[in-house]
Scaffold this active site. Structure first.
Site, PDB file in Angstrom:
ATOM      1  N   HIS A  26       0.865  -1.183   0.000  1.00 39.89           N
ATOM      2  CA  HIS A  26       0.000   0.000   0.000  1.00 39.89           C
ATOM      3  C   HIS A  26       0.900   1.232   0.000  1.00 39.89           C
ATOM      4  CE1 HIS A  26      -3.837   2.142   0.761  1.00 39.89           C
ATOM      5  NE2 HIS A  26      -3.005   3.052   1.246  1.00 39.89           N
ATOM      6  N   CYS A  27       0.704   2.100  -0.977  1.00 42.72           N
ATOM      7  CA  CYS A  27       1.574   3.262  -1.147  1.00 42.72           C
ATOM      8  C   CYS A  27       0.799   4.538  -0.836  1.00 42.72           C
ATOM      9  CB  CYS A  27       2.112   3.312  -2.575  1.00 42.72           C
ATOM     10  SG  CYS A  27       3.214   4.702  -2.898  1.00 42.72           S
ATOM     11  N   VAL A  28       1.213   5.251   0.215  1.00 34.05           N
ATOM     12  CA  VAL A  28       0.512   6.481   0.583  1.00 34.05           C
ATOM     13  C   VAL A  28       0.740   7.583  -0.441  1.00 34.05           C
ATOM     14  CG1 VAL A  28       0.567   5.968   3.043  1.00 34.05           C
ATOM     15  CG2 VAL A  28       2.457   7.230   2.014  1.00 34.05           C
TER      16      VAL A  28
END
Length: 332
Positions: free
Chosen positions: A180-182
């Site tokens: 998961h990439c902010v």
């Protein structure tokens, strides 16, 4: 240009504690979730988009408006070099933004309601159900005769396709989840992994180009060899832009190399922590085929954040549900 870091958070861990003196069922139980900050990460993602656009705007101002744009009117070799520099800068910027917003807006791939694994054509069976382990590792993978088990997600209460993982931040299972990439306010999974890789690629090229274009100005600024024209604000913005772009270029290069290695081995960031090297990873079907499973077979689309209609129609692997395995693979 911002660095695109990764945070492979995929599971939720709950720990229970009993107050001293509490015996049996009469004790007071306190539960805490180490990933309770997930909601905060969702809000942080929105801020990241603004930060990315701000960095793009600052870089555009320094390179185009403050420095190389005016150089177009100086005439001679300087104007010609400025023209080609700006041409390459704008091309990479368009590809970067295209890849970025495609990654942000593309669903990484979720499990449809009432999804069922495909039945074995010979036996007609779908395999045994295997629940995810407490540590988030998925012990069961349905990949062929040597491994006919089907996984089950206890959090979503549904069956899980091969290579699918639960994301605590998104609150759902993601097909072939990588992390998961902010920075993109999204999971990176089966349906947008190619776009994310192209985002890393074009961001590295753009930041490296900007660093090269501003290097001369940066050196002159700190030496007595010449004078730099412009207001104090413009000069400070130029120095800041050079330092940030150089830092991001070096950092993104490391992520890019890491993901190239993962693609050629047909694995993800999460799987790299779970699987092991011996025996050989069963989804590794050769570097060429591994690459095509991410970028497609149509070479014209390899460097575009899109797939050809033929690839989408003829390559089921791009949909994220079924993956071929090596004939001699064994269950890991």
């Amino acid at each position: 240009m911002p660095i695109l870091g990764f945070n492979p958070t995929t599971t939720t861990t709950t720990t229970t504690m009993q107050k001293p003196g509490g015996g049996g069922g009469g004790g007071s139980i306190m539960a805490w979730n180490v990933f309770r900050f997930c909601t905060g990460l969702r809000a942080l993602g929105s801020i990241m988009i603004v930060f990315v656009l701000g960095m793009v705007g600052l870089t555009y101002y320094v390179v185009v408006i403050a420095n190389y744009g005016p150089a177009l009117f100086h005439g001679g070799v300087e104007s010609l070099s400025a023209f080609f520099a700006l041409l390459l800068f704008h091309f990479l910027l368009v590809m970067l933004l295209w890849s970025y917003f495609t990654t942000v807006l593309t669903d990484p791939g979720g499990i449809p309601a009432n999804w069922q694994p495909s039945k074995d054509e010979e036996s007609g069976e779908t395999g045994l159900l295997v629940g995810s382990g407490q540590n988030g590792a998925d012990p069961g993978l349905r990949g062929g005769p040597a491994d006919s088990r089907t996984r089950f997600c206890r959090k979503c209460n549904q069956l899980k396709p091969p290579r699918c993982h639960h994301c605590s931040i998104c609150g759902r299972c993601i097909l072939k989840m990588d992390h998961h990439c902010v920075w993109v306010v999204n999971c990176v999974g089966a349906l947008n992994y190619k776009y994310f890789l192209l985002l890393l690629f074009y961001t590295f090229l753009e930041t490296a180009l900007v660093s090269f274009l501003l290097l001369r100005l940066f050196i002159v600024f700190f030496t007595d060899d010449g004078e730099v024209s412009g207001t104090p604000g413009t000069l400070i913005a130029t120095v800041i832009t050079f330092v940030l772009n150089l830092s991001f270029a070096l950092s993104i290069l490391g992520f890019l190399i890491m993901h190239i290695v993962l693609v050629l081995a047909n694995t993800t960031t999460i799987e790299a922590f779970e699987k092991k090297t011996n025996p050989r990873w069963r989804f590794d079907v050769g570097r060429k085929k591994n690459f095509e499973q991410v970028f497609g077979m149509d070479k014209r689309y390899w460097f575009l954040p899109a797939y050809s209609e033929d690839d989408l129609r003829c390559m089921p692997v791009l949909q994220g549900f079924e993956y071929p395995t090596r004939p001699d693979s064994v269950e890991l």
